[in-house]
Write a protein that holds these residues in place. Structure first.
Motif, mmCIF file in Angstrom:
data_model
loop_
_atom_site.group_PDB
_atom_site.id
_atom_site.type_symbol
_atom_site.label_atom_id
_atom_site.label_comp_id
_atom_site.label_asym_id
_atom_site.label_seq_id
_atom_site.Cartn_x
_atom_site.Cartn_y
_atom_site.Cartn_z
ATOM 1 N N ASP A 78 0.814 -1.220 0.000
ATOM 2 C CA ASP A 78 0.000 0.000 0.000
ATOM 3 C C ASP A 78 0.848 1.271 0.000
ATOM 4 O O ASP A 78 0.311 2.375 0.023
ATOM 5 C CB ASP A 78 -0.947 0.019 1.209
ATOM 6 N N GLY A 79 2.175 1.129 0.009
ATOM 7 C CA GLY A 79 3.060 2.295 -0.013
ATOM 8 C C GLY A 79 3.248 2.964 1.328
ATOM 9 O O GLY A 79 3.735 4.093 1.406
ATOM 10 N N MET A 80 2.881 2.283 2.406
ATOM 11 C CA MET A 80 2.976 2.870 3.741
ATOM 12 C C MET A 80 4.268 2.527 4.462
ATOM 13 O O MET A 80 4.586 3.125 5.484
ATOM 14 C CB MET A 80 1.805 2.388 4.622
ATOM 15 N N CYS A 81 4.980 1.537 3.980
ATOM 16 C CA CYS A 81 6.161 1.044 4.679
ATOM 17 C C CYS A 81 7.259 0.765 3.657
ATOM 18 O O CYS A 81 7.005 0.113 2.649
ATOM 19 C CB CYS A 81 5.795 -0.226 5.446
ATOM 20 N N SER A 82 8.443 1.269 3.934
ATOM 21 C CA SER A 82 9.570 1.066 3.027
ATOM 22 C C SER A 82 10.006 -0.402 3.026
ATOM 23 O O SER A 82 10.005 -1.055 4.071
ATOM 24 C CB SER A 82 10.745 1.935 3.478
ATOM 25 N N TYR A 96 -2.448 2.316 11.416
ATOM 26 C CA TYR A 96 -2.604 2.405 9.955
ATOM 27 C C TYR A 96 -3.998 1.960 9.516
ATOM 28 O O TYR A 96 -4.694 2.696 8.807
ATOM 29 C CB TYR A 96 -1.539 1.572 9.229
ATOM 30 N N TYR A 97 -4.405 0.773 9.913
ATOM 31 C CA TYR A 97 -5.673 0.255 9.402
ATOM 32 C C TYR A 97 -6.872 1.064 9.887
ATOM 33 O O TYR A 97 -7.813 1.294 9.125
ATOM 34 C CB TYR A 97 -5.822 -1.239 9.707
ATOM 35 N N PHE A 98 -6.831 1.532 11.125
ATOM 36 C CA PHE A 98 -7.965 2.323 11.618
ATOM 37 C C PHE A 98 -7.951 3.752 11.078
ATOM 38 O O PHE A 98 -9.001 4.299 10.746
ATOM 39 C CB PHE A 98 -8.044 2.278 13.140
ATOM 40 N N LEU A 99 -6.762 4.365 10.966
ATOM 41 C CA LEU A 99 -6.701 5.708 10.360
ATOM 42 C C LEU A 99 -7.130 5.657 8.897
ATOM 43 O O LEU A 99 -7.846 6.546 8.428
ATOM 44 C CB LEU A 99 -5.286 6.289 10.459
ATOM 45 N N ALA A 100 -6.681 4.648 8.176
ATOM 46 C CA ALA A 100 -7.073 4.507 6.774
ATOM 47 C C ALA A 100 -8.593 4.377 6.665
ATOM 48 O O ALA A 100 -9.204 4.946 5.751
ATOM 49 C CB ALA A 100 -6.386 3.301 6.145
ATOM 50 N N ALA A 101 -9.191 3.671 7.612
ATOM 51 C CA ALA A 101 -10.641 3.451 7.562
ATOM 52 C C ALA A 101 -11.434 4.734 7.797
ATOM 53 O O ALA A 101 -12.521 4.898 7.243
ATOM 54 C CB ALA A 101 -11.050 2.389 8.579
ATOM 55 N N ILE A 102 -10.898 5.661 8.595
ATOM 56 C CA ILE A 102 -11.664 6.879 8.916
ATOM 57 C C ILE A 102 -11.171 8.123 8.181
ATOM 58 O O ILE A 102 -11.826 9.156 8.224
ATOM 59 C CB ILE A 102 -11.672 7.149 10.439
ATOM 60 N N ALA A 103 -10.033 8.029 7.499
ATOM 61 C CA ALA A 103 -9.462 9.206 6.838
ATOM 62 C C ALA A 103 -10.303 9.651 5.645
ATOM 63 O O ALA A 103 -10.879 8.831 4.937
ATOM 64 C CB ALA A 103 -8.035 8.900 6.382
ATOM 65 N N PHE A 132 -2.283 11.970 2.494
ATOM 66 C CA PHE A 132 -0.868 12.332 2.616
ATOM 67 C C PHE A 132 -0.450 12.358 4.084
ATOM 68 O O PHE A 132 0.617 11.838 4.444
ATOM 69 C CB PHE A 132 -0.591 13.689 1.955
ATOM 70 N N ALA A 133 -1.269 12.932 4.958
ATOM 71 C CA ALA A 133 -0.937 13.012 6.387
ATOM 72 C C ALA A 133 -0.860 11.616 7.006
ATOM 73 O O ALA A 133 0.058 11.326 7.793
ATOM 74 C CB ALA A 133 -1.960 13.873 7.124
ATOM 75 N N VAL A 134 -1.804 10.767 6.655
ATOM 76 C CA VAL A 134 -1.787 9.393 7.165
ATOM 77 C C VAL A 134 -0.518 8.693 6.696
ATOM 78 O O VAL A 134 0.181 8.038 7.478
ATOM 79 C CB VAL A 134 -3.047 8.612 6.714
ATOM 80 N N SER A 135 -0.201 8.852 5.429
ATOM 81 C CA SER A 135 0.987 8.223 4.858
ATOM 82 C C SER A 135 2.257 8.700 5.566
ATOM 83 O O SER A 135 3.123 7.899 5.919
ATOM 84 C CB SER A 135 1.060 8.531 3.362
ATOM 85 N N LEU A 136 2.366 9.992 5.781
ATOM 86 C CA LEU A 136 3.549 10.563 6.434
ATOM 87 C C LEU A 136 3.699 10.033 7.863
ATOM 88 O O LEU A 136 4.789 9.633 8.279
ATOM 89 C CB LEU A 136 3.432 12.096 6.434
ATOM 90 N N LEU A 137 2.600 10.011 8.614
ATOM 91 C CA LEU A 137 2.622 9.515 9.990
ATOM 92 C C LEU A 137 3.013 8.045 10.038
ATOM 93 O O LEU A 137 3.901 7.650 10.810
ATOM 94 C CB LEU A 137 1.249 9.717 10.653
#
Length: 191
Positions: free
Chosen positions: A92-96, A144-151, A157-162
């Motif tokens: 998902d591009g959230m983790c290197s 990640y999973y809960f922020l993605a669900a409510i974002a 971008f903010a979720v991704s950065l965090l």
């Protein structure tokens, strides 16, 4: 071998991994195919699996039900669950991929030491740093999973950065915990 409750909870966690993977594979955060519900359900399944980790340890210590199987299987179940989550977060591009590689390198090194110890009829339980690493990993994944669900779409971008920042923190703690584990148990390898 008779299975006690903590060991059954550990096996339940292992069984939940493929169920979690089905939902995590379909999150697709930041794309047209993104599904809030898949993300929310993946988060719920991960939370329930993480709860079994908390419960099995507490029950085993409180009722003196610690076993060699539990000392081996509990950290293995954690690694299966968190590694699956980080793989899908990477997709998902959230983790290197570097974070995932460092995590896997640490796990292979620790598993190697545990195998050497097992060959010598010794069981090495997880240390405090390994537990800190696991808690930070699980907290990052849940977030990640809960922020993605409510974002909202504008929050991507903010979720991704965090989450990416937290993944790098996980990598740092993972490397530190691995170094300490190897240093503390090197004597077992050299015996």
């Amino acid at each position: 071998m008779k299975m006690n409750l903590p060991n059954k909870l550990t096996l339940l966690r292992v069984a939940m991994v493929p169920v979690f993977m089905v939902f995590a594979a379909n999150v697709n955060f930041g794309t047209e195919a993104f599904s809030r519900w898949w993300s929310f359900i993946a988060g719920i399944i991960f939370a329930l699996a993480s709860l079994t980790d908390l419960l099995d340890g507490k029950i085993a210590r409180k009722y003196h039900l610690e076993t060699d199987f539990g000392k081996f299987a509990d950290p293995l179940a954690d690694k299966m669950l968190t590694t699956a989550a980080f793989i899908y977060m990477m997709v998902d591009g959230m983790c290197s991929p570097v974070v995932l590689a460092l995590t896997l390198f640490r796990e292979f090194a620790v598993a190697g030491i545990r195998m050497v110890a097992a060959a010598k009829h010794k069981v090495i339980a997880a240390n405090m740093w390994g537990k800190v690493k696991t808690v930070l990993q699980m907290a990052t994944i849940l977030l990640y999973y809960f922020l993605a669900a409510i974002a909202r779409p504008t929050d991507a971008f903010a979720v991704s950065l965090l989450i990416q920042g937290l993944c790098w923190a996980v990598a740092a703690v993972t490397v530190i915990s691995g170094f300490i584990y190897i240093k503390d148990n090197w004597g077992v390898v050299q015996e």
